[in-house]
Motif scaffolding. Sequence first.
Motif: not given
Lengths: 451, 82
Positions: A229-252
Amino acid sequence: MTRETQPFPMALLMEEKIYTITELTRLIKRNIEDNPDFTSIWVKGEISNITYHSSGHIYFTLKDEGAIISSAFFRNVNKALSFRLEEGMSIIAFGSISVFEKRGSYQLIVAQVRLEGIGELQKRIEQLKKKLLAEGIFDPRHKKKIPFLPKRIGIVTSPTGAAVRDIIKVAMRRYPNIEIVLAPAKVQGDDAAVSIAMGIAELNRPEWGVDVIICGRGGGSFEDLMPFNEEIVVRAFYASRTPIISAVGHQIDHPLSDDAADYAAPTPSAAAEIAVPIKKDLHDEIDYYILRAYNSFMSRIRELQTKLKGITSQRSFRSPGEIVYVRELLLSDVEGRILSVMKDIVNERRNRLSMIPDLTRTMFVYLRDKNFRFNRALNALETLSPLGVMKRGYAIAVDRFRAVVKSVALLEEGDAIELLLADGSAGCTVNSIHREAPFGKKIDTKEQSEL
Amino acid sequence: MDDLEKIAKKLEDGSLGLEDAITEFEKGIKLAKFCHQKLEEAERKIEILQKGGDGDVRKRDVKVKPDTGEIDDDEDLQGSLL
């Protein structure tokens, strides 16, 4: 006044409804449970009288200075909890009020529990979400397609966690010769966010040749998932030129990385299934298409053979050499190409140690048989064909309707005829007519009609 | 793969002339071969990135237990690129 002298108020009895306890309780239950004020709510309080039941359910009382409420946290939802609830703990519980008719009591049925103090974090996430949303970070138009057939997948996660094991296990099971590059990252603790963002940036460098990135971690408490949920991580996901999958185990609650990623998977294993196809299925699919093509193609060849048989069995040709000649050329060409294509198939299948081993053999035997018959048919055609005769120096004369001229009786001086030779034709004019067989034998009309 | 499916459908349709049918079939065989080869291109390896003393990131081959997916390496691996 005694009861005997006071008449029973009959009017009251007629007008007022008397409830049974069951009816009344049901009414209370319906009024409470259907009321949105008591459904899906957050309740803050302190745990007391906690009991871990052998069935796996957890019962406790939530209290503050003014009131208490019984609470039940059932096994199917409490097993997702990453910490242990204890006496005196301040928590925020999410759930709904339910009435237990048999005991005439109401209780909070808990669906999720957070430690108090999370409220602040929650607020921060909401603010960040608003800000990034306004910037277009979550815009679906930015989302890239996950490649159909990746050769190398990149993973950003802890090298010792369950997530990396799950991803590797699933990926290798589906595609045994897959290539994996792991960028190690801390997924909890203060520097987790920076280390995750670094890993994503690193795997984006072309020298690692990564086709798709999976970044995440196994399930955990709300705080455990905070780095995502940190800004730097969210921005890194967005900036990735390679297609990226978020894979965080979560329930709700899903982390913000899910919103910025090109694809959001609910667990690391699910991410591996999205990223990596099942190789055997793909091989099978290719074989299936080619088998379909092969079957249709062979039925076309069989059709052709039937036609060929029809022609050769007639023993005479209505049309003169030219047509036969063209057909012959076509057939020998067809034959050569079929053979070379078939050789390809057979070799291909041998190399692959096919999963349908019989097919190769069947195809091969079938092909040999077909080829033999095909050649035989071609030979027959060759023998019967006027072309064979023409090659030896004979010519066929045809009139202007391209009907074969079989008798001088059909000709007059000055008629235009055409001579068909093995390698071409010549236009001619009839100069003179001799009613005499060229090789000495006189042909009379009677004999001619018998021909 | 889509092209391959299209070829199979075209041939099944039966509207192609013999000449075209052969051409399509040849194309199909070539495509299938290409696809099969493409699937075998990857070389089955697991690598982990590690930061050298000079700050450069290098890859390093590691073994993995296929049944558990666990990385099986003698040396201590860095837990992050920090």
